[in-house]
Design an enzyme around this catalytic site. Sequence first.
Site, PDB file in Angstrom:
ATOM      1  N   HIS A 175      44.877  40.642  32.160  1.00 43.27           N
ATOM      2  CA  HIS A 175      44.973  42.047  31.760  1.00 43.27           C
ATOM      3  C   HIS A 175      44.300  42.210  30.410  1.00 43.27           C
ATOM      4  CE1 HIS A 175      46.693  46.017  31.034  1.00 43.27           C
ATOM      5  NE2 HIS A 175      46.906  46.046  32.332  1.00 43.27           N
ATOM      6  N   ASP A 181      49.782  44.194  39.794  1.00 41.59           N
ATOM      7  CA  ASP A 181      49.244  44.210  41.162  1.00 41.59           C
ATOM      8  C   ASP A 181      49.525  42.935  41.937  1.00 41.59           C
ATOM      9  OD1 ASP A 181      48.142  46.752  41.185  1.00 41.59           O
ATOM     10  OD2 ASP A 181      46.443  46.084  39.995  1.00 41.59           O
ATOM     11  N   HIS A 240      40.649  47.592  38.722  1.00 44.66           N
ATOM     12  CA  HIS A 240      41.716  48.482  38.224  1.00 44.66           C
ATOM     13  C   HIS A 240      42.728  48.650  39.360  1.00 44.66           C
ATOM     14  CE1 HIS A 240      43.636  51.467  35.860  1.00 44.66           C
ATOM     15  NE2 HIS A 240      42.744  52.441  35.869  1.00 44.66           N
TER      16      HIS A 240
HETATM   17  N1  CMC Z   1      40.826  35.077  37.301  1.00 47.18           N
HETATM   18  C1  CMC Z   1      40.107  34.122  36.682  1.00 47.18           C
HETATM   19  N2  CMC Z   1      39.631  34.220  35.449  1.00 47.18           N
HETATM   20  C2  CMC Z   1      39.907  35.355  34.775  1.00 47.18           C
HETATM   21  C3  CMC Z   1      40.649  36.389  35.342  1.00 47.18           C
HETATM   22  C4  CMC Z   1      41.129  36.223  36.655  1.00 47.18           C
HETATM   23  N3  CMC Z   1      41.865  37.177  37.252  1.00 47.18           N
HETATM   24  N4  CMC Z   1      40.774  37.399  34.461  1.00 47.18           N
HETATM   25  C5  CMC Z   1      40.104  37.016  33.360  1.00 47.18           C
HETATM   26  N5  CMC Z   1      39.581  35.771  33.549  1.00 47.18           N
HETATM   27  C6  CMC Z   1      38.842  34.960  32.580  1.00 47.18           C
HETATM   28  C7  CMC Z   1      37.418  35.440  32.437  1.00 47.18           C
HETATM   29  O1  CMC Z   1      36.552  34.773  33.337  1.00 47.18           O
HETATM   30  C8  CMC Z   1      37.117  35.118  30.998  1.00 47.18           C
HETATM   31  O2  CMC Z   1      36.884  33.728  30.907  1.00 47.18           O
HETATM   32  P1  CMC Z   1      35.744  33.179  29.893  1.00 47.18           P
HETATM   33  O3  CMC Z   1      36.274  33.530  28.523  1.00 47.18           O
HETATM   34  O4  CMC Z   1      35.660  31.727  30.176  1.00 47.18           O
HETATM   35  O5  CMC Z   1      34.481  33.925  30.230  1.00 47.18           O
HETATM   36  C9  CMC Z   1      38.455  35.389  30.293  1.00 47.18           C
HETATM   37  O6  CMC Z   1      39.447  35.169  31.299  1.00 47.18           O
HETATM   38  C10 CMC Z   1      38.590  36.801  29.738  1.00 47.18           C
HETATM   39  O7  CMC Z   1      38.343  37.709  30.818  1.00 47.18           O
HETATM   40  P2  CMC Z   1      37.678  39.144  30.671  1.00 47.18           P
HETATM   41  O8  CMC Z   1      37.063  39.512  31.979  1.00 47.18           O
HETATM   42  O9  CMC Z   1      36.805  39.140  29.454  1.00 47.18           O
HETATM   43  O10 CMC Z   1      38.939  40.015  30.352  1.00 47.18           O
HETATM   44  P3  CMC Z   1      39.019  41.587  30.445  1.00 47.18           P
HETATM   45  O11 CMC Z   1      40.043  41.994  29.469  1.00 47.18           O
HETATM   46  O12 CMC Z   1      37.664  42.192  30.329  1.00 47.18           O
HETATM   47  O13 CMC Z   1      39.493  41.819  31.951  1.00 47.18           O
HETATM   48  C11 CMC Z   1      40.749  42.245  33.861  1.00 47.18           C
HETATM   49  C12 CMC Z   1      40.755  42.219  32.324  1.00 47.18           C
HETATM   50  C13 CMC Z   1      42.101  42.830  34.338  1.00 47.18           C
HETATM   51  C14 CMC Z   1      39.626  43.134  34.379  1.00 47.18           C
HETATM   52  C15 CMC Z   1      40.576  40.797  34.377  1.00 47.18           C
HETATM   53  O14 CMC Z   1      41.626  39.984  33.922  1.00 47.18           O
HETATM   54  C16 CMC Z   1      40.454  40.726  35.894  1.00 47.18           C
HETATM   55  O15 CMC Z   1      39.370  40.893  36.450  1.00 47.18           O
HETATM   56  N6  CMC Z   1      41.613  40.490  36.612  1.00 47.18           N
HETATM   57  C17 CMC Z   1      41.601  40.504  38.049  1.00 47.18           C
HETATM   58  C18 CMC Z   1      41.639  41.931  38.528  1.00 47.18           C
HETATM   59  C19 CMC Z   1      43.025  42.544  38.376  1.00 47.18           C
HETATM   60  O16 CMC Z   1      44.029  41.934  38.713  1.00 47.18           O
HETATM   61  N7  CMC Z   1      43.052  43.796  37.891  1.00 47.18           N
HETATM   62  C20 CMC Z   1      44.286  44.544  37.748  1.00 47.18           C
HETATM   63  C21 CMC Z   1      44.597  44.819  36.327  1.00 47.18           C
HETATM   64  S1  CMC Z   1      46.290  45.425  36.147  1.00 47.18           S
HETATM   65  C22 CMC Z   1      46.279  46.951  36.901  1.00 47.18           C
HETATM   66  C23 CMC Z   1      45.655  47.974  36.040  1.00 47.18           C
HETATM   67  O17 CMC Z   1      46.226  48.290  34.973  1.00 47.18           O
HETATM   68  O18 CMC Z   1      44.607  48.480  36.430  1.00 47.18           O
END
Ligand code: CMC
Length: 432
Positions: A306, A362, A267
């Site tokens: 996201h 971010d 986050h």
């Molecule tokens: N790098 C590589 N792969 C990713 C990433 C990433 N940053 N984000 C998602 N994926 C992949 C993930 O591995 C999954 O692949 P598969 O379907 O093959 O298993 C797919 O994309 C869907 O990901 P998810 O984890 O199910 O998606 P989510 O909606 O649960 O997660 C997130 C959203 C923001 C937690 C995630 O994208 C992430 O960890 N990003 C990096 C951390 C980050 O930048 N966070 C800041 C968010 S913006 C600020 C805020 O509002 O807090």
Amino acid sequence: MADTLTITDNRTGRTYELPVEHNAIRAKDLRKITTGPEDTGLTSYDASFTNTASCVSRITYIDGDRGILRYRGYPIEQLAEKSSYLEVAYLLLNGELPTEEQYRSWAWDITHHTFVHENIKKLMDTFHHDAHPMGIFVSTVAALSTFYPEARNIADPQLRRNQVFRLIAKVPTIAAFSYRHSIGMPYVYPNNDLSYAGNLLHMMFRTTEEPYRPNQILERALDLLFILHADHEQNCSTNAMRGVGSSHVDPFSCVAAASAALWGPLHGGANEEVLKMLAEIGSVDRVPAFIRRVKAGEVRLMGFGHRIYKSYDPRARIIKDMAHQVFQVTRPSPLLEVALELERIALQEDYFISRKLYPNVDFYSGLIYQAMRFPTDMFPVLFAIPRTVGWLAQWDEMLSDPEQKIARPRQIYLGAEAREYAPRRAPAGSGK
Ligand code: CMC
């Protein structure tokens, strides 16, 4: 055409008609669907709330597919261009932009609540010299509740309002003090002649008795970053704010809980992680190897992806444009080249395209904070300062909503069936 949903339960053959309002059904209506008198009714299972609306809100609108973000109906791009953070804070809390008179009174109230009790300073002194500023921030905000015991009276609108001023006004002071503590420098008291962002820069960076005058471009950049971070509907920390607040605890405790949620690397801690990642990559020629590791599932590309945005985060676009202005004032960051190359390659790769992973807020914000001389561990604190207003607006909306009760999700229990107690060790005192 009726605004209803017809459900046939194939377990019983019975059919139910549920009303659809605002493109949603009420999860509670599912409870009518039972298999017999012993059955308490159907629930919906939604681990991590990927498709569950927990409230009705009129504050922030996001269309993740089209990359749209609006506060109270105003596009974020227009607010970023034309507004100031304090004006946006007023808008989020009150629903309308302030008139000149309302703005003056609002800014006066914030400016005149920036000081903290001297005992807060003493409390902060007790943290270890290398304590993470976000840990100090979370604890100190929680401690404020003990200084304002009347804050527990959340039913009184005027008292509620007072805590809103206090929190918005004091979070920059606490943030700056937590930084000064971590570098062993004396605390700098707020300066009422400066803007909200300018005062934060003053409390962070003033080093001599000479008056501190913030650079206007950097002051505006910080104010803009605050606007972009002010609210983002039902994200993890806002959900924490509403969830904790639903127990009717005081708002200081709620903001401390929300800040703790914000600190996590998935986050608000992500911009800190982005900088660590960029430093680890180090140079443009090492970007392809890093992308290969991301695609192999070894690491995440921090600052990408996201839960809601499935296209370019509009905040990231504004920040990317602003980065160039900031780097004209500060020294250019060698890591900007690495970030731009990461984005360029990632946006061409099927791994990112097929998963709709784009830069989020971010990805570039950390580079700007670093150029402005904020240390990396202050990044989540810099996120918490403006998000405080979003949390408070959402908290106030929740308390005013007659439909909201204490948050209490259900669960699907898959643990052990009822069983008789059977000791697996010798009873205490048996000498064995
Ligand atoms: N790098 C590589 N792969 C990713 C990433 C990433 N940053 N984000 C998602 N994926 C992949 C993930 O591995 C999954 O692949 P598969 O379907 O093959 O298993 C797919 O994309 C869907 O990901 P998810 O984890 O199910 O998606 P989510 O909606 O649960 O997660 C997130 C959203 C923001 C937690 C995630 O994208 C992430 O960890 N990003 C990096 C951390 C980050 O930048 N966070 C800041 C968010 S913006 C600020 C805020 O509002 O807090």
